[in-house]
Design a protein around this motif. Sequence first.
Motif, mmCIF file in Angstrom:
data_model
loop_
_atom_site.group_PDB
_atom_site.id
_atom_site.type_symbol
_atom_site.label_atom_id
_atom_site.label_comp_id
_atom_site.label_asym_id
_atom_site.label_seq_id
_atom_site.Cartn_x
_atom_site.Cartn_y
_atom_site.Cartn_z
ATOM 1 N N GLU A 149 4.372 -37.086 -76.974
ATOM 2 C CA GLU A 149 5.207 -36.794 -75.805
ATOM 3 C C GLU A 149 6.661 -37.187 -76.068
ATOM 4 N N ASN A 150 6.871 -38.370 -76.647
ATOM 5 C CA ASN A 150 8.230 -38.828 -76.954
ATOM 6 C C ASN A 150 8.899 -37.929 -77.994
ATOM 7 N N GLU A 151 8.118 -37.492 -78.988
ATOM 8 C CA GLU A 151 8.689 -36.627 -80.015
ATOM 9 C C GLU A 151 9.021 -35.250 -79.454
ATOM 10 N N LEU A 152 8.212 -34.777 -78.494
ATOM 11 C CA LEU A 152 8.533 -33.506 -77.830
ATOM 12 C C LEU A 152 9.834 -33.621 -77.034
ATOM 13 N N LYS A 153 10.048 -34.779 -76.410
ATOM 14 C CA LYS A 153 11.302 -34.987 -75.684
ATOM 15 C C LYS A 153 12.494 -34.976 -76.634
ATOM 16 N N ILE A 154 12.280 -35.504 -77.852
ATOM 17 C CA ILE A 154 13.345 -35.464 -78.864
ATOM 18 C C ILE A 154 13.664 -34.018 -79.229
ATOM 19 N N LEU A 155 12.604 -33.213 -79.385
ATOM 20 C CA LEU A 155 12.813 -31.784 -79.688
ATOM 21 C C LEU A 155 13.504 -31.079 -78.527
ATOM 22 N N GLU A 156 13.078 -31.427 -77.295
ATOM 23 C CA GLU A 156 13.709 -30.828 -76.121
ATOM 24 C C GLU A 156 15.187 -31.186 -76.059
ATOM 25 N N ASN A 194 17.159 -31.989 -81.086
ATOM 26 C CA ASN A 194 17.021 -32.475 -82.464
ATOM 27 C C ASN A 194 15.784 -31.839 -83.101
ATOM 28 N N LEU A 195 15.940 -30.620 -83.593
ATOM 29 C CA LEU A 195 14.811 -29.883 -84.165
ATOM 30 C C LEU A 195 14.448 -30.366 -85.563
ATOM 31 N N ASN A 196 15.260 -31.212 -86.159
ATOM 32 C CA ASN A 196 14.957 -31.729 -87.497
ATOM 33 C C ASN A 196 13.997 -32.915 -87.468
ATOM 34 N N HIS A 197 13.653 -33.382 -86.274
ATOM 35 C CA HIS A 197 12.729 -34.519 -86.147
ATOM 36 C C HIS A 197 11.308 -34.066 -86.459
ATOM 37 N N GLU A 198 10.671 -34.718 -87.441
ATOM 38 C CA GLU A 198 9.302 -34.371 -87.841
ATOM 39 C C GLU A 198 8.304 -34.892 -86.819
ATOM 40 N N ILE A 199 7.316 -34.070 -86.492
ATOM 41 C CA ILE A 199 6.231 -34.478 -85.606
ATOM 42 C C ILE A 199 5.218 -35.284 -86.402
ATOM 43 N N THR A 200 4.802 -36.422 -85.880
ATOM 44 C CA THR A 200 3.815 -37.278 -86.547
ATOM 45 C C THR A 200 2.442 -36.614 -86.522
ATOM 46 N N ARG A 209 8.125 -25.766 -84.623
ATOM 47 C CA ARG A 209 9.475 -26.311 -84.802
ATOM 48 C C ARG A 209 10.132 -25.707 -86.052
ATOM 49 N N LYS A 210 9.369 -25.672 -87.154
ATOM 50 C CA LYS A 210 9.927 -25.114 -88.390
ATOM 51 C C LYS A 210 10.248 -23.627 -88.236
ATOM 52 N N SER A 211 9.335 -22.895 -87.567
ATOM 53 C CA SER A 211 9.570 -21.466 -87.354
ATOM 54 C C SER A 211 10.809 -21.243 -86.502
ATOM 55 N N PHE A 212 10.976 -22.101 -85.496
ATOM 56 C CA PHE A 212 12.124 -21.971 -84.616
ATOM 57 C C PHE A 212 13.425 -22.241 -85.378
ATOM 58 N N ILE A 213 13.385 -23.264 -86.278
ATOM 59 C CA ILE A 213 14.570 -23.564 -87.093
ATOM 60 C C ILE A 213 14.888 -22.371 -87.997
ATOM 61 N N GLU A 214 13.845 -21.810 -88.634
ATOM 62 C CA GLU A 214 14.055 -20.656 -89.504
ATOM 63 C C GLU A 214 14.606 -19.469 -88.724
ATOM 64 N N ARG A 215 14.074 -19.304 -87.513
ATOM 65 C CA ARG A 215 14.554 -18.180 -86.701
ATOM 66 C C ARG A 215 16.015 -18.380 -86.309
ATOM 67 N N LEU A 216 16.371 -19.623 -85.934
ATOM 68 C CA LEU A 216 17.764 -19.898 -85.583
ATOM 69 C C LEU A 216 18.678 -19.679 -86.785
ATOM 70 N N ASP A 217 18.237 -20.150 -87.959
ATOM 71 C CA ASP A 217 19.042 -19.948 -89.163
ATOM 72 C C ASP A 217 19.205 -18.466 -89.457
ATOM 73 N N SER A 218 18.092 -17.726 -89.299
ATOM 74 C CA SER A 218 18.152 -16.288 -89.552
ATOM 75 C C SER A 218 19.089 -15.598 -88.572
#
Length: 438
Positions: free
Chosen positions: A182-189, A192-198, A216-225
């Motif tokens: 839950e805390n890591e999802l809040k970080i993503l929200e 900070n999409l570079n935060h790795e999920i445990t 998260r990785k797909s979203f980063i790739e999509r944003l980069d694309s």
Amino acid sequence: MNRKILCTKLEIKLILSIIFSFIIACTIFILLETIGESILDNHFSKNYFINNQKNTAISNFLKYVSDNKLKIDDKDKITEWVRKEKYVNLYIYKDNHLVYNSDINDATIYYGKTVENPLMPSGSLYEVKFGDTAAKMYMECFFQYKYYYIVSIFDGTIAFLSFILIMLIFIKRKTTYIGKLENELKILEGGNLNHEITISGKDELTSLAQGINEMRKSFIERLDSENKAYVANSELVTAMSHDLRTPLTALVGYLDIIEYKKYNTDESLRQYIHNSREKAYQIKYLSDKLFEYFTVFNTNADDLELETFDGNELLEQLVEEQIFILEDNGFNFKIVPCNTAFHIEVNLISIRRVFDNIFSNIIKYGDKRKPINIKYCIQDQLLTINIENKINNNLKAVSSTGIGLKTCKKIMEGHNGKIVAEKQNDIFSVEISLSIKS
């Protein structure tokens, strides 16, 4: 409704943890019970606890009879005392007749029958003086049972608490992991999409964490694309606007000269008309390229209809189509074909567009004095096509948007292949790579 009893790994883990906790709790109970009983047995066998308790109970009963001036027939009051004591059985005899037995629920008095207790040892009868007569009594005591009950309750409580504790440890681990996710999802929200999920464990929570991480990785790739596409399109629009503005400005100028008859001779008029046609065709060429670019870039790879072709026949056909055009424009060529039979899966229209773009650039910028080298071969299940030509340095500087090469790269990406173009020492080379069909 048919439903599997064990649906998920998490449910299986929960059931196994319950079974494990129950086994541990039972083991603890049995161990504590054994130790407790051993201690009590040892304690009761080494002292006069039972005798002292029995003597006290006898004294209390004799005092109770004396204080209340009971008669031998006051069985209800005698029963009341026995129930209050809990851990005694009382037998009263009159002239060797059993007149009271606390073991019988209704306290029936037996008269006219001699009842002797064969287990009753000599001298174990006690004199009791009722208000109306004297009698004998025999008392059985079970005071030690109270302590066994207390030990059993204590052992059961400890075992139950152990069961609850082990279950709480398991649940705590899962709830802690859920809280962490839950805390890591809040970080993503938070962006900070570079935060790795445990990722921990091997159950549905683990799959959920892996899914979130992949998303998260797909979203980063999509944003980069999207960012790359945005930058590329911005650069393209800027370049195209410049390329279109130049001939369009010239065209408008020529048409103004014609419209306002600012020419001096008919020959000048024909020249202005000729120049206008050239600029119009140049604008049409650029607009066609731009349309082709956006058509390709707005087409998904999944939308391409792929067909299987004989590789050698297809390449021979595609190259021959270009050879006729090259010969008409005065170019020479050398071809090194592939001697290996293979099949390839492509979209014919798209691949033909790639070859058209490459050879149209060669015709536009190539040096006719040097041959065009074409070579294709198979290596490690990969078709490689190399096209090489010398650049004509006598041409006037021509600005290029690179739109044709970008279109080719997009098409090749849709075929899970790639195209690499290089310019080195006045030599322009293109390498196309495509996977062949097994």
